[in-house]
Scaffold this motif. Structure first.
Motif: not given
Length: 139
Positions: A10-19, A39-43, A61-66
């Motif tokens: 693992i070297s490349r990570i996508l953050i999916v977080e609405d906070e 990238d860091t995204v919220d939706s 991945a967070d569960i609750r997203l925008n």
């Protein structure tokens, strides 16, 4: 770190977080630890664009997203593309265990996030992970 930077699966990570604060903290921590935050995204919509256009080794991945879609939808898309997913949420979705490698329960310490990623890296490399963080459930 458990592995040298060159030995990581693992070297490349996508953050999916609405906070925003959690997203910023995770991005800073992971970058400082030698990971490339793609990238860091919220939706879901933004995550979909990144997943379809970038090389990614792991999605946090967070569960609750925008928006109307959730982190479970992101996990399904990532899984369909062969990308590992770690849910990072307060309530791990029991009905979506098949979509992720595991779940790190919020709130978690920064060292627990790094240890969770290292454990998943070991699994993906075909090794047995060392001591798992208490907040991590592997599926």
């Amino acid at each position: 770190m458990l592995f040298g930077h060159g030995d990581r699966v693992i070297s490349r990570i996508l953050i999916v977080e609405d906070e925003p604060l959690v997203a910023f903290d995770n991005e800073h921590l992971l970058t400082h630890a030698g990971y490339q935050v793609v990238d860091t995204v919220d939706s879901y919509a933004h995550a979909e664009l990144v997943i379809k256009s970038a090389e990614i080794d792991l999605v946090l991945a967070d569960i609750r997203l925008n928006g109307k879609r959730s982190g479970v939808d992101v996990a399904q898309l990532a899984r369909d593309r062969g990308i590992a997913v770690l849910f990072v949420t307060a309530n791990c979705p029991a009905d979506a265990r098949h979509l992720a490698v595991g779940c790190l329960i919020k709130p978690y310490a920064q060292k627990e996030l790094l240890a969770a990623i290292e454990a998943i890296d070991a699994i993906m490399a075909g090794s047995t992970p060392g001591r798992l963080p208490q907040a991590l459930m592997l599926f």
